[in-house]
Design a protein around this motif. Sequence first.
Motif, PDB file in Angstrom:
ATOM      1  N   ALA A   1     -86.855  28.196 103.840  1.00 49.76           N
ATOM      2  CA  ALA A   1     -85.834  27.147 103.796  1.00 49.76           C
ATOM      3  C   ALA A   1     -86.041  26.262 102.579  1.00 49.76           C
ATOM      4  CB  ALA A   1     -85.882  26.326 105.077  1.00 49.76           C
ATOM      5  N   ARG A   2     -87.297  25.846 102.378  1.00 48.58           N
ATOM      6  CA  ARG A   2     -87.581  24.962 101.240  1.00 48.58           C
ATOM      7  C   ARG A   2     -87.402  25.672  99.904  1.00 48.58           C
ATOM      8  NH1 ARG A   2     -90.167  22.974 105.245  1.00 48.58           N
ATOM      9  NH2 ARG A   2     -90.637  20.746 105.463  1.00 48.58           N
TER      10      ARG A   2
ATOM     11  N   ALA B   1     -92.619  30.912 112.218  1.00 51.64           N
ATOM     12  CA  ALA B   1     -92.136  29.549 111.959  1.00 51.64           C
ATOM     13  C   ALA B   1     -92.493  29.115 110.543  1.00 51.64           C
ATOM     14  CB  ALA B   1     -92.732  28.589 112.983  1.00 51.64           C
TER      15      ALA B   1
ATOM     16  N   ALA C   1     -89.859  28.167 107.567  1.00 47.11           N
ATOM     17  CA  ALA C   1     -89.894  26.832 106.948  1.00 47.11           C
ATOM     18  C   ALA C   1     -90.062  26.942 105.439  1.00 47.11           C
ATOM     19  CB  ALA C   1     -91.024  26.010 107.554  1.00 47.11           C
TER      20      ALA C   1
ATOM     21  N   ALA D   1     -95.801  24.269 104.941  1.00 49.34           N
ATOM     22  CA  ALA D   1     -94.715  24.965 104.239  1.00 49.34           C
ATOM     23  C   ALA D   1     -94.295  24.210 102.985  1.00 49.34           C
ATOM     24  CB  ALA D   1     -93.515  25.150 105.164  1.00 49.34           C
ATOM     25  N   GLU D   2     -94.407  22.915 103.042  1.00 43.44           N
ATOM     26  CA  GLU D   2     -94.056  22.089 101.886  1.00 43.44           C
ATOM     27  C   GLU D   2     -94.865  22.515 100.656  1.00 43.44           C
ATOM     28  OE1 GLU D   2     -91.692  19.665 102.343  1.00 43.44           O
ATOM     29  OE2 GLU D   2     -91.653  19.614 100.133  1.00 43.44           O
TER      30      GLU D   2
END
Lengths: 170, 170
Positions: free
Chosen positions: B131-132, B124, B128, A96-97
């Motif tokens: 959120a970022r 998920a 995620a 996700a990063e």
Amino acid sequence: MTKAADRKSLTELEGAALAIIAREGPLTPYAVKEAFRNSPSEFWSGSAGAVYPLINRLEKRKLISAKADKGDGRARREFSITAAGRTAMKEWLVDAERAAGMGFDPLRTRLFFSELITPAERKAFIAAALARMEDGAPAPAVDLPHVKPLHDLWSRLRVKALKAFAEKMK
Amino acid sequence: MTKAADRKSLTELEGAALAIIAREGPLTPYAVKEAFRNSPSEFWSGSAGAVYPLINRLEKRKLISAKADKGDGRARREFSITAAGRTAMKEWLVDAERAAGMGFDPLRTRLFFSELITPAERKAFIAAALARMEDGAPAPAVDLPHVKPLHDLWSRLRVKALKAFAEKMK
DNA sequence: ACCCACATGTAATGGGTTACATGATTTA
DNA sequence: TAAATCATGTAACCCATTACATGTGGGT
């Protein structure tokens, strides 16, 4: 002990290649190359000099493996993803990063600098870009599940962004 | 007759560097490097090994030129864009063909392959990533005219795209 | 037979990344 | 004055692009 090469996380190209092989079942290097070439993004050039060495690297790292040559004349090797490859691929896929990163958009880059041209030039540029973006997408050649809808979704949003920006500049 | 090197059109990195120098007036190589490093896109790494050679190439092609060293101790060269540089830069900047290209988006790439993970994993991952992407943008360090608004605009649209995709997958 | 698309590579080149080296300037 | 940061570079490595080389198979 895992070797260093195994620990290194996948590049975007490696991850995408693994994902293509995972989805499309056993594939020849040529088929993988074509999948990239037919991608709607110019980012994935799918040049031979990129893909064939890539496949070899993935094989060396045991993330893919070739079924024995069928021996019918020409050397064709069909690659499947291994268990280790599946693990690495999933790790790449749910990162996700990296997914949250802004990536690269040649339109956005140019709009950043749009004050360096005159209003007339800017207007012409925006019109030309819009024309190219709106007129029928060249119909992505791959007919994989999400490719067309995602391509269309992104296209629409980019058009909307450009129009919003143009509006604000008026 | 124009030499081959002059005819070759600019890369994205070269074009952006020229545009930065055009806008910010005389700049040291270090300042150009920092401008890239502070860009909100991870695409522009602004590494020394990329920027210093790039500046030298641009100088060799006479697209930028250095004012005479002020001689005050350390060697600092401040570069300005030349007339030829301005021409090349504008050509790059109004290239609607390239602007219209889809570029590269790590999120889009992953969504293309999102069927390779389970619905739970996908949920998920999307949460995620959202959120970022939503939590306060790390405030782009550069305070040039359009940087923040454009960054925010693109961010919002990517969030919207992701939400739309998630909705459709339900 | 001939041509074109299929298929698989490799060599030269260009250029970006990481990591290192070096000296100047500022700050604690 | 010692440490941190500014500032400029370079060397080794990795990898993608372009262009070329080579051979196969199918259609006309």
